[in-house]
Design an enzyme around this catalytic site. Structure first.
Site, short mmCIF file in Angstrom:
data_model
loop_
_atom_site.label_atom_id
_atom_site.label_comp_id
_atom_site.label_asym_id
_atom_site.label_seq_id
_atom_site.Cartn_x
_atom_site.Cartn_y
_atom_site.Cartn_z
N TYR A 142 0.84 -0.97 -0.06
CA TYR A 142 -0.13 -0.01 0.00
C TYR A 142 0.75 1.42 -0.09
O TYR A 142 0.61 2.11 -0.77
CB TYR A 142 -0.91 -0.19 1.34
N LYS B 195 1.09 4.39 -3.24
CA LYS B 195 0.86 5.83 -2.57
C LYS B 195 2.28 6.56 -3.07
O LYS B 195 2.02 7.82 -3.53
CB LYS B 195 0.60 6.07 -1.03
N THR C 16 -13.10 5.01 6.61
CA THR C 16 -13.78 4.68 5.54
C THR C 16 -13.46 3.28 5.55
O THR C 16 -13.16 2.44 6.33
CB THR C 16 -13.19 5.14 4.26
#
Length: 342
Positions: free
Chosen positions: A224, A228, A261
């Protein structure tokens, strides 16, 4: 000291270094106030695409841009969810304007639509762009928001590691294929805008060009963070290219902060339980997390300004590695080869 012990010490060192970086990020976020969306000018006649625009921060971005009278295209891979988001935004805007809507508002109200896009499929990305261009619409704002986080090791249909393939390569191809429309839609003094959703996790990211797919040693957090970081390297390199050619398009990356989220659904059950007591204290709501992306997409003071990494609506320094121009160029070339761009 034996070679085995040396390796174990190195692994422990890297583990605690990673934890230290995470703690620094949390402390930084905690002591910096959230950005609430400022008053932004109406965007009459402008068109925006928001990837992952049907849920979480993406939904809040779509909703807010639509409230500024933008034609918003929600791009996502769940048709039912996307159509529900379109309906909800239309109903909310209708209620906000009251029963006595002007004719102009009725027209703008229905300029929120859903288009299918699976960023984990290069074929789907190409089909999306073909369908979008067939509509004959301009494109003034592209918000590359969609993403996955901390998923177990998986591959896209093209064989890429999922974080790298969906978060980065899918957006890399999408952006490049839409660049001609963005350039035509922008003008000096009224540039088109590309907004790229990065993350503070990139500070701990590493990019190994000969193992971008994480085959040697997979780590969900590492994958991840790499995706990014790759998005930032892409953002800066693309902006440099656009400036050299004098194209009326700006590119800015944003850090939404720690946002509550569905991205955190992939945490283990114990981690989910540990997170709950701190959610309100440390995590932002999707609306708060979306605020910097909305600002980057529509703020007048950012007209003609690109190449920024924005946090809380302010320019922030990203990692030293993200500014490495040689790495930016190498990643760009490798990405072009992986997605089949000349």
């Amino acid at each position: 000291m034996s070679q085995t012990k040396t390796v174990l010490v190195s692994v422990k060192h890297l583990f605690f270094l990673d934890i230290t970086k995470k703690l620094k990020i949390i402390i930084f976020k905690f002591f910096h106030n959230f950005l609430s969306c400022p008053d932004l000018p109406k965007q009459n006649g402008k068109v925006a695409i928001v990837t992952g625009g049907a849920r979480g921060m993406g939904y809040e971005i779509s909703r807010h841009l639509a409230s500024l009278d933008m034609h918003v295209v929600i791009a996502g891979n769940e048709e039912h969810e996307g159509l529900a988001a379109v309906k909800k935004i239309r109903e909310e805007l209708n209620q906000g304007k009251g029963a006595a809507c002007s004719t102009d508002f009725v027209i703008s109200l229905f300029l929120v639509e859903f288009m299918y896009l699976d960023l984990a499929s290069l074929t789907s990305v190409r089909h999306f762009v073909q369908r979008y261009k067939a509509k004959g619409l301009p494109l003034h704002v592209l918000v590359n928001n969609a993403g996955v986080m901390l998923v177990p090791e998986r591959r896209t249909e093209d064989g890429f590691e999922l974080h790298f393939g969906l978060n980065y390569l899918g957006h890399f191809l999408l952006t490049n294929l839409l660049l001609d429309v963005l350039k035509k839609s922008g003008k000096p003094g009224k540039c088109s805008r590309i907004v790229i959703m990065s993350s503070a996790t990139h500070y701990g990211g590493r990019l190994t060009l000969d193992d971008l797919q994480g085959r040697m040693c997979y780590s969900a957090h590492g994958a991840y963070a790499q995706s990014k970081l790759a998005l930032l390297l892409f953002s800066y390199h693309l902006q440099d290219q656009l400036w050299v050619r004098g194209d009326p398009v700006t590119v800015n990356a944003v850090d939404p902060g720690m946002v509550d989220t569905a991205l955190y659904d992939n945490l283990s059950s114990p981690a989910q339980l540990a997170k709950k007591p701190f959610t309100k204290l440390l995590f932002r709501t999707p609306a708060e997390g979306a605020s910097t992306a909305i600002y980057a997409a529509a703020a007048s003071e950012l007209e003609g300004i690109g190449g920024l990494y924005l946090y809380n609506g302010r320019k922030t320094e990203s990692s030293a590695l993200s500014y490495d121009q040689r790495l930016q160029t190498k990643l760009w070339k490798e990405s072009c080869a992986l997605v089949g761009l000349q």
